[in-house]
Write a protein that holds these residues in place. Structure first.
Motif, PDB file in Angstrom:
ATOM      1  N   SER A 362    -112.574 -61.693 -58.782  1.00  0.00           N
ATOM      2  CA  SER A 362    -113.721 -61.286 -57.986  1.00  0.00           C
ATOM      3  C   SER A 362    -115.070 -61.554 -58.681  1.00  0.00           C
ATOM      4  O   SER A 362    -115.298 -61.107 -59.807  1.00  0.00           O
ATOM      5  N   GLY A 363    -115.907 -62.319 -58.016  1.00  0.00           N
ATOM      6  CA  GLY A 363    -117.265 -62.593 -58.505  1.00  0.00           C
ATOM      7  C   GLY A 363    -117.342 -63.523 -59.699  1.00  0.00           C
ATOM      8  O   GLY A 363    -118.395 -63.644 -60.326  1.00  0.00           O
ATOM      9  N   LYS A 364    -116.233 -64.195 -60.037  1.00  0.00           N
ATOM     10  CA  LYS A 364    -116.239 -65.034 -61.254  1.00  0.00           C
ATOM     11  C   LYS A 364    -116.122 -66.532 -60.945  1.00  0.00           C
ATOM     12  O   LYS A 364    -115.531 -66.910 -59.930  1.00  0.00           O
ATOM     13  N   ASN A 365    -116.634 -67.326 -61.884  1.00  0.00           N
ATOM     14  CA  ASN A 365    -116.334 -68.760 -61.878  1.00  0.00           C
ATOM     15  C   ASN A 365    -115.032 -68.925 -62.654  1.00  0.00           C
ATOM     16  O   ASN A 365    -115.013 -68.673 -63.865  1.00  0.00           O
ATOM     17  N   VAL A 366    -113.965 -69.301 -61.964  1.00  0.00           N
ATOM     18  CA  VAL A 366    -112.669 -69.348 -62.648  1.00  0.00           C
ATOM     19  C   VAL A 366    -112.254 -70.794 -62.910  1.00  0.00           C
ATOM     20  O   VAL A 366    -112.499 -71.693 -62.097  1.00  0.00           O
ATOM     21  N   LEU A 367    -111.635 -70.979 -64.063  1.00  0.00           N
ATOM     22  CA  LEU A 367    -111.055 -72.294 -64.388  1.00  0.00           C
ATOM     23  C   LEU A 367    -109.535 -72.137 -64.316  1.00  0.00           C
ATOM     24  O   LEU A 367    -108.937 -71.474 -65.166  1.00  0.00           O
ATOM     25  N   LEU A 368    -108.921 -72.710 -63.275  1.00  0.00           N
ATOM     26  CA  LEU A 368    -107.464 -72.671 -63.166  1.00  0.00           C
ATOM     27  C   LEU A 368    -106.904 -73.860 -63.932  1.00  0.00           C
ATOM     28  O   LEU A 368    -107.370 -74.987 -63.750  1.00  0.00           O
ATOM     29  N   VAL A 369    -105.904 -73.600 -64.756  1.00  0.00           N
ATOM     30  CA  VAL A 369    -105.305 -74.710 -65.512  1.00  0.00           C
ATOM     31  C   VAL A 369    -103.887 -74.911 -65.031  1.00  0.00           C
ATOM     32  O   VAL A 369    -103.082 -73.962 -65.014  1.00  0.00           O
ATOM     33  N   ASP A 370    -103.564 -76.133 -64.598  1.00  0.00           N
ATOM     34  CA  ASP A 370    -102.170 -76.446 -64.238  1.00  0.00           C
ATOM     35  C   ASP A 370    -101.717 -77.642 -65.075  1.00  0.00           C
ATOM     36  O   ASP A 370    -102.538 -78.397 -65.590  1.00  0.00           O
ATOM     37  N   ASP A 371    -100.377 -77.787 -65.180  1.00  0.00           N
ATOM     38  CA  ASP A 371     -99.882 -78.925 -65.956  1.00  0.00           C
ATOM     39  C   ASP A 371    -100.093 -80.227 -65.194  1.00  0.00           C
ATOM     40  O   ASP A 371    -100.305 -81.279 -65.781  1.00  0.00           O
ATOM     41  N   SER A 372     -99.980 -80.161 -63.870  1.00  0.00           N
ATOM     42  CA  SER A 372    -100.106 -81.386 -63.063  1.00  0.00           C
ATOM     43  C   SER A 372    -100.453 -81.009 -61.633  1.00  0.00           C
ATOM     44  O   SER A 372    -100.180 -79.894 -61.183  1.00  0.00           O
ATOM     45  N   ILE A 373    -101.060 -81.983 -60.948  1.00  0.00           N
ATOM     46  CA  ILE A 373    -101.301 -81.827 -59.512  1.00  0.00           C
ATOM     47  C   ILE A 373    -100.587 -83.015 -58.879  1.00  0.00           C
ATOM     48  O   ILE A 373    -100.978 -84.162 -59.105  1.00  0.00           O
ATOM     49  N   VAL A 374     -99.531 -82.744 -58.134  1.00  0.00           N
ATOM     50  CA  VAL A 374     -98.732 -83.858 -57.610  1.00  0.00           C
ATOM     51  C   VAL A 374     -99.007 -84.012 -56.108  1.00  0.00           C
ATOM     52  O   VAL A 374     -99.826 -84.830 -55.695  1.00  0.00           O
ATOM     53  N   ARG A 375     -98.351 -83.190 -55.306  1.00  0.00           N
ATOM     54  CA  ARG A 375     -98.654 -83.255 -53.867  1.00  0.00           C
ATOM     55  C   ARG A 375     -99.870 -82.397 -53.538  1.00  0.00           C
ATOM     56  O   ARG A 375    -100.388 -82.433 -52.425  1.00  0.00           O
ATOM     57  N   GLY A 376    -100.240 -81.537 -54.487  1.00  0.00           N
ATOM     58  CA  GLY A 376    -101.362 -80.632 -54.247  1.00  0.00           C
ATOM     59  C   GLY A 376    -100.926 -79.361 -53.531  1.00  0.00           C
ATOM     60  O   GLY A 376    -101.766 -78.525 -53.181  1.00  0.00           O
ATOM     61  N   THR A 377     -99.636 -79.198 -53.332  1.00  0.00           N
ATOM     62  CA  THR A 377     -99.119 -78.018 -52.619  1.00  0.00           C
ATOM     63  C   THR A 377     -99.553 -76.743 -53.338  1.00  0.00           C
ATOM     64  O   THR A 377    -100.074 -75.811 -52.715  1.00  0.00           O
ATOM     65  N   THR A 378     -99.321 -76.696 -54.646  1.00  0.00           N
ATOM     66  CA  THR A 378     -99.631 -75.486 -55.410  1.00  0.00           C
ATOM     67  C   THR A 378    -101.135 -75.259 -55.428  1.00  0.00           C
ATOM     68  O   THR A 378    -101.601 -74.150 -55.123  1.00  0.00           O
ATOM     69  N   SER A 379    -101.897 -76.301 -55.768  1.00  0.00           N
ATOM     70  CA  SER A 379    -103.354 -76.134 -55.893  1.00  0.00           C
ATOM     71  C   SER A 379    -103.966 -75.625 -54.596  1.00  0.00           C
ATOM     72  O   SER A 379    -104.757 -74.683 -54.608  1.00  0.00           O
ATOM     73  N   ARG A 380    -103.607 -76.257 -53.476  1.00  0.00           N
ATOM     74  CA  ARG A 380    -104.198 -75.850 -52.196  1.00  0.00           C
ATOM     75  C   ARG A 380    -104.004 -74.357 -51.961  1.00  0.00           C
ATOM     76  O   ARG A 380    -104.929 -73.640 -51.595  1.00  0.00           O
ATOM     77  N   GLU A 381    -102.780 -73.903 -52.178  1.00  0.00           N
ATOM     78  CA  GLU A 381    -102.470 -72.501 -51.897  1.00  0.00           C
ATOM     79  C   GLU A 381    -103.192 -71.564 -52.855  1.00  0.00           C
ATOM     80  O   GLU A 381    -103.777 -70.574 -52.431  1.00  0.00           O
ATOM     81  N   ILE A 382    -103.134 -71.886 -54.146  1.00  0.00           N
ATOM     82  CA  ILE A 382    -103.686 -70.910 -55.101  1.00  0.00           C
ATOM     83  C   ILE A 382    -105.217 -70.903 -55.099  1.00  0.00           C
ATOM     84  O   ILE A 382    -105.828 -69.877 -55.360  1.00  0.00           O
ATOM     85  N   ILE A 383    -105.812 -72.034 -54.751  1.00  0.00           N
ATOM     86  CA  ILE A 383    -107.280 -72.056 -54.659  1.00  0.00           C
ATOM     87  C   ILE A 383    -107.709 -71.150 -53.505  1.00  0.00           C
ATOM     88  O   ILE A 383    -108.635 -70.348 -53.617  1.00  0.00           O
ATOM     89  N   GLN A 384    -106.979 -71.272 -52.398  1.00  0.00           N
ATOM     90  CA  GLN A 384    -107.273 -70.411 -51.251  1.00  0.00           C
ATOM     91  C   GLN A 384    -107.075 -68.945 -51.633  1.00  0.00           C
ATOM     92  O   GLN A 384    -107.890 -68.076 -51.300  1.00  0.00           O
ATOM     93  N   MET A 385    -105.995 -68.675 -52.358  1.00  0.00           N
ATOM     94  CA  MET A 385    -105.718 -67.296 -52.773  1.00  0.00           C
ATOM     95  C   MET A 385    -106.839 -66.775 -53.667  1.00  0.00           C
ATOM     96  O   MET A 385    -107.278 -65.630 -53.537  1.00  0.00           O
TER      97      MET A 385
END
Ligand SMILES: O=P(O)(O)OC[C@H]1O[C@H](OP(=O)(O)OP(=O)(O)O)[C@H](O)[C@@H]1O
Ligand SMILES: NC(=O)CC[C@H](N)C(=O)O
Ligand SMILES: [Mg+2]
Length: 555
Positions: A362-385
């Motif tokens: 809440s209220g923060k600039n967050v840096l999400l770190v993942d090992d890879s972005i392949v289809r983008g399935t994970t990123s799309r969902e967690i960015i929205q979350m």
């Protein structure tokens, strides 16, 4: 990216199956769709249990008790050829010559010509769409060429040498010959991993082959050694023999093993996966710093995307002197989503698996770190979350460079159109996944993160980043053909039961006619069926090749 395992116990009266099962559970992260064990007991009889499902679902005390014998082979499957059909669960078995059991990790790229050879020259029937069954039959055909009543190690080395000159692609394999011993070999480029270890037992030794060293650690084996590219190793009760059976080729292990596939506590080809991921975090920190400065942006907190990225994210946060917070909590009962079949299932399971804690976003600039972005399935969902729980800006950093090309060597990314980075630049990728900014590791930094721990590794298979395929033989025509067969919505890939149609390479074989007669296209040839005594769970007609508890009478 399957997991393979072979075990030979010094005392043949002790059953190998319980330990193989433990080992397969340690390799579960390499394949969640199917698993199996075949053991070899007295009189060279094979006992098998294999089916679709996780290790914990398929094996229990009763099923393991039926797997008699002091040596065996196990497999966990993540399909990358053929279908999800039960009948393609491994290990595979073929009765002639000698009785062979076979488990494979990887993918062949010349299956069309090999199928042609099987039909026209070797006259061997391939009963499924799996390239692994084909590879087993190539091995069997090469053994057959010896023409011997009883074979020795020399014959087996010659046969594997023959296989290596015929087969193109990635293959790390474990095999077992009835009453003889266990065998491991690795393709000439060493794309997929397999190693061996031993353990003192009475006045002799037990021997293990496994995809990853974590199995050896957990089962009290030591002296872990990788099988070398183009090498074959044969272990009998009296002897261990190793031989280079292929002509020298460029050693190029798949770098994606270090990025994502392998467990962090494994050491592959002399490199600790854990240490390489720490180094990926360190190198990515520099790139993140550079881009943030360039864009005049700041970050309040580093949040990993569980599980695989944790190690790298922690190092990155430490290096940038930023707080590290576990903002996403993972449901420990949900498996890896990337290796699940079908986009709907993957998407649903990201939400099931990860929950965002508003407190940390809440209220923060967050840096999400993942090992890879392949289809983008994970990123799309967690960015929205992250945004749903009040994140101000969401920046994503990936330990791997953009993945823009198909994998043809045993990772299920056959279709370029499914890859979020394909035909997109970095800012287009960011908008496709809903991020404010995406930062990728550079390829030289990724390579040096691994290579610094073993400078003898001069090359890696980096084809998903570069489109350059170390085996050769992968051209635009082949890639398009693969895409037409294996994209997420194709018939062959989605076949969950039945005849496993959807040919491996779409040629050379007739479809199942279901009339049970001998010849091309039968799901279950009578000879195999007659040799099988089914004890326990019976399967339906189409899946007769894979009864849960089958005993093959080879004596
Ligand atoms: O862009 P995508 O297509 O979503 O693929 C990449 C993601 O999938 C993997 O996670 P996965 O959930 O499979 O396993 P993990 O728990 O080991 O991180 C990987 O670690 C990334 O998070
Ligand atoms: N991921 C793998 O290694 C898969 C092995 C084999 N190609 C199969 O699909 O069963
Ligand atoms: Mg992940």
């Amino acid at each position: 990216m399957c997991g393979i395992l072979g075990l030979l116990l010094h005392d043949p009266s002790v059953d190998a199956a319980p330990e193989i099962c433990e080992g397969l559970a340690l390799l579960q992260h390499r394949g969640q769709d199917a698993c199996g064990i075949i053991t070899c007991g007295p009189k060279g009889r094979f006992f098998q249990c294999k089916a679709n499902g996780m290790v914990r679902d398929i094996f229990d005390g009763a099923s393991l008790a039926r797997l008699v014998g002091g040596m065996g082979v196990g497999h966990v499957r993540y399909p990358t050829a053929g279908s999800f059909n039960n009948a393609e669960a491994q290990p595979f078995y073929v009765n002639s010559p000698y009785g062979i059991v076979f488990a494979h990790n990887g993918n062949l790229i010349n299956t069309a010509s090999l199928l042609q050879f099987m039909d026209a020259t070797a006259h061997r029937h391939i009963n499924t769409s799996s390239d692994s069954e084909l590879l087993l039959n190539i091995f069997a055909d090469n053994l057959q060429q010896t023409g011997k009543f009883r074979i020795n190690e020399d014959d087996i080395f010659t046969a594997i040498g023959g296989l290596m000159s015929q087969c193109k692609g990635a293959y790390a394999c474990v095999a077992m010959l009835a009453g003889f011993g266990i065998i491991a070999f690795r393709d000439p480029n060493g794309i997929r991993p397999v190693g061996m270890a031993s353990r003192k037992s009475g006045n002799g030794k037990d021997y293990l082959f496994a995809s990853e060293s974590v199995v050896a650690d957990a089962s009290g084996f030591s002296e872990w050694e990788d099988v070398r590219p183009g090498e074959a190793v044969i272990i009998t009760r009296n002897n261990v023999s190793r031989r280079q059976v292929a002509l020298a080729a460029q050693f190029a292990p798949d770098i994606f093993e270090y990025v994502y596939f392998a467990r962090p506590d494994s050491v592959l080809d002399g490199v600790s996966v854990y240490r390489s991921r720490m180094a990926m975090g360190d190198a990515l920190a520099d790139e993140v710093q550079r881009v943030l400065t360039e864009q005049n942006l700041s970050v309040d907190v580093v949040i990993p995307v569980p599980d695989t990225s944790r190690v790298a994210a922690l190092n990155l946060a430490q290096k940038l002197k930023l707080p590290y917070r576990e903002g996403f909590i993972k449901n420990r009962y949900v498996g890896r989503t990337f290796i699940m079949p079908g986009q709907q299932m993957r998407k649903k399971n990201v939400r099931r698996k990860l929950n965002a804690m508003a407190l940390e976003f809440s209220g923060k600039n967050v840096l999400l770190v993942d090992d890879s972005i392949v289809r983008g399935t994970t990123s799309r969902e967690i960015i929205q979350m992250a945004k749903d729980v009040g994140a101000k800006k969401v920046i994503v950093a990936s330990c791997a460079p953009p993945i823009r090309y198909s994998n043809v060597y045993g990772i299920d990314m056959p279709s370029r159109a499914e890859l979020v980075a394909h035909d997109r630049d970095t800012s287009e990728i960011a908008s496709a996944i809903g991020a404010d900014l995406v930062i990728f590791q550079t390829l030289p930094d990724l390579i040096s993160s691994v290579r610094q721990f073993n400078p003898l590794l001069t090359t890696f298979d980096c084809s998903v980043f570069t489109g350059e395929y170390v085996t050769g033989g992968v051209d635009e025509g082949y890639l398009q053909h693969l895409e037409s067969l294996r994209a997420d919505n194709t018939r062959g890939k989605l076949a969950l039961s039945g005849s496993g149609q959807g040919d491996m390479e779409g040629q050379g074989r007739a479809e199942s006619n279901g009339n049970g007669s001998v010849g091309i296209g039968n799901e279950v040839g009578p000879s195999r069926k007659d040799n099988m005594r089914v004890n326990g769970t019976q399967t339906n007609g189409a899946d007769d090749t894979v009864g849960l508890y089958n005993t093959f009478n080879t004596a």
